[in-house]
Write an enzyme that holds these catalytic residues in place. Sequence first.
Site, PDB file in Angstrom:
ATOM      1  N   SER A 145       0.856  -1.181  -0.048  1.00 25.67           N
ATOM      2  CA  SER A 145      -0.092   0.036  -0.021  1.00 25.67           C
ATOM      3  C   SER A 145       0.975   1.291   0.018  1.00 25.67           C
ATOM      4  CB  SER A 145      -0.867   0.034   1.156  1.00 25.67           C
ATOM      5  OG  SER A 145      -1.424   1.095   1.654  1.00 25.67           O
ATOM      6  N   LYS A 180       2.102   3.997  -3.783  1.00 23.37           N
ATOM      7  CA  LYS A 180       2.075   5.489  -3.748  1.00 23.37           C
ATOM      8  C   LYS A 180       3.193   5.863  -4.003  1.00 23.37           C
ATOM      9  CE  LYS A 180      -0.387   4.853  -0.444  1.00 23.37           C
ATOM     10  NZ  LYS A 180      -1.083   4.651   0.957  1.00 23.37           N
TER      11      LYS A 180
HETATM   12  N1  URA Z   1      -0.437   3.520   5.450  1.00 23.93           N
HETATM   13  C1  URA Z   1      -0.903   3.195   4.226  1.00 23.93           C
HETATM   14  O1  URA Z   1      -0.553   4.080   3.115  1.00 23.93           O
HETATM   15  N2  URA Z   1      -1.346   1.994   4.029  1.00 23.93           N
HETATM   16  C2  URA Z   1      -1.393   1.079   4.933  1.00 23.93           C
HETATM   17  O2  URA Z   1      -1.938   0.022   4.841  1.00 23.93           O
HETATM   18  C3  URA Z   1      -1.115   1.308   6.360  1.00 23.93           C
HETATM   19  C4  URA Z   1      -0.676   2.708   6.607  1.00 23.93           C
END
Ligand code: URA
Length: 430
Positions: free
Chosen positions: A182, A186
Site C-alpha cells: 500500500s 504510492k
Molecule cells: N499507510 C498506508 O498508506 N497504507 C497502509 O496500509 C497502512 C498505512
Amino acid sequence: MRVPELIQKKRDGGEHDLADLRALVGGYTRGEVPDYQVAAWLMAVFLRGMTPAETALLTRVMAESGDMLDLSALGDTVDKHSTGGVGDKTSLVLGPMLAALGLTVAKMSGRGLAHTGGTIDKLESIPGWRDQLSDEEFTSQARRVGMALVGQSRNLAPADGLLYALRDVTATVDSVPLIASSIMSKKLAAGARTIVLDVKVGAGAFMRTPGDGERLARAMVEIGTHSGRRVRALLTDMDTPLGHMAGNSLEVIEAIDTLRGEGPRDLLDLCLALAEEALMAHGATREDAERRARAVIEDGSALGKFREFVAAQGGDASFVDDTARFDVAPGRAEITADRDGFVAGVDALSVGRAVLALGGGRERKGEAIDHGVGVELVRKPGEAVRAGETVARLYHRGRGVDRALDLVRTGLTFSETAPGVPPLVLGRVQ
Ligand code: URA
C-alpha cells in the site's frame, strides 16, 4: 485462471505471478471483480503472507493502476515517507536540508486526517503558500530550488484506495505485505529514484514493536529494490510526539527553529539521521554523511533553502525570519505537575486527539481546520518537574478546551525516579 482458482491458490499457500495479480487487483480496480471475491483473497493473503517477489509484483500492479509520474528529467530525485506520527514535522526540515545538500526533492504530500497532521496543512499556515503547481512549475522549481512539494492532485495508485477501504472492513489491515505494498505503490507512482523511509514504532504508530517495525521496513526496502529504486529505512520511536509542538502553525515555527539550529534535540537528530541515509544511498560514507548533514544546519544553507522554497510557492517568506507573525491562537490553558518527579511518558495518540479536539485537525476529508491551535509539551519524557510547574500548554480559541485538557492529562505519566527513555533511532534497514 478464474478468480475462485486464484483465491484458492493463495488459500493453499501458493505464490502468485504477475498475470494472477493483474487479473485480481487490476480486475478489481476496473470494477470487473466484485468486493466479496477480493475480500476472500485479502484474508487468504493475511493468513498465508506473500513472498518478497510476490509483494513487489502486487505493488507494481497497484502503482500501475493510475498515473505513474515521470521525474526522469530531474535526474535522481529523493522522496521521504513516514508511516505517520504526531508532531511529525520532519519533511519541513529534511526537505530543505536535502536541497541544501545538492539533492532534489520533488514530492507530493497529503493533508491530515484524524489524529495525524499533514505537511500541506502545516505549510498552509504561511500566508500565500499554495499547494498546487502546474507540471512545468513543479519541474522548474525542483530544478532551480532543489525542492518542490505539492498536494496530491494526481490519480496515484487508485487500486490502493479501493483495497484499503476493503481491508478496513474485513480485518485485513495489519498484514505486512498489504501495508508495505500500500505504502510503496504510492511511492513508486510518485516517481522518486531514492526513497528514505521513517518507520515509526510505538504507542502512536501502526507498528507497536521494533520486531514488527523491522519486518515492515524490510518488506518495503525489498519492494523498492525489486523495482529498481534505492530505498533505506530507519526504525524510529513514536511513543511520544516528536519535538515539543503539535498543531499546524506551531509545528512550522518549530521546524524553522530547527533549521536555525535552535530546535528540539529529537527532531534535529531524526532529520540528521534521515539526511545521512539519503546521502549514504548516494554513495557517501557514514562519517562524510554525518559531517555534511550537520553542516547545512550550521551554515544556514538549509534555512535559506526553506525561505527560497516558501517564496517559490507564493508564500510570504518574511514569516521564516519573524515567526512571531504566525497566527497562533491567543487562548492558553496549562497542565501542571501536582508533585515533584519526572515525566515518564506522553502518549502521542492522546496529544494528536487533543489537537483534533481544539479544531486543528479534521475528522472527515475536506473539513476546514484552525491552523493556530495546538499543544506544546513543555516537558518531555525523562525531564524533571517540580510541583506546580507547567508540563503542557494548550493554544486555543475556546473550542474543545476541556476535552483537550482531559486527553493530554490522560496521556501523561509521571514517575518519582528518572525513567529510561528509549533511543530515537531503533534500527536501520537497507
Ligand atoms: N499507510 C498506508 O498508506 N497504507 C497502509 O496500509 C497502512 C498505512
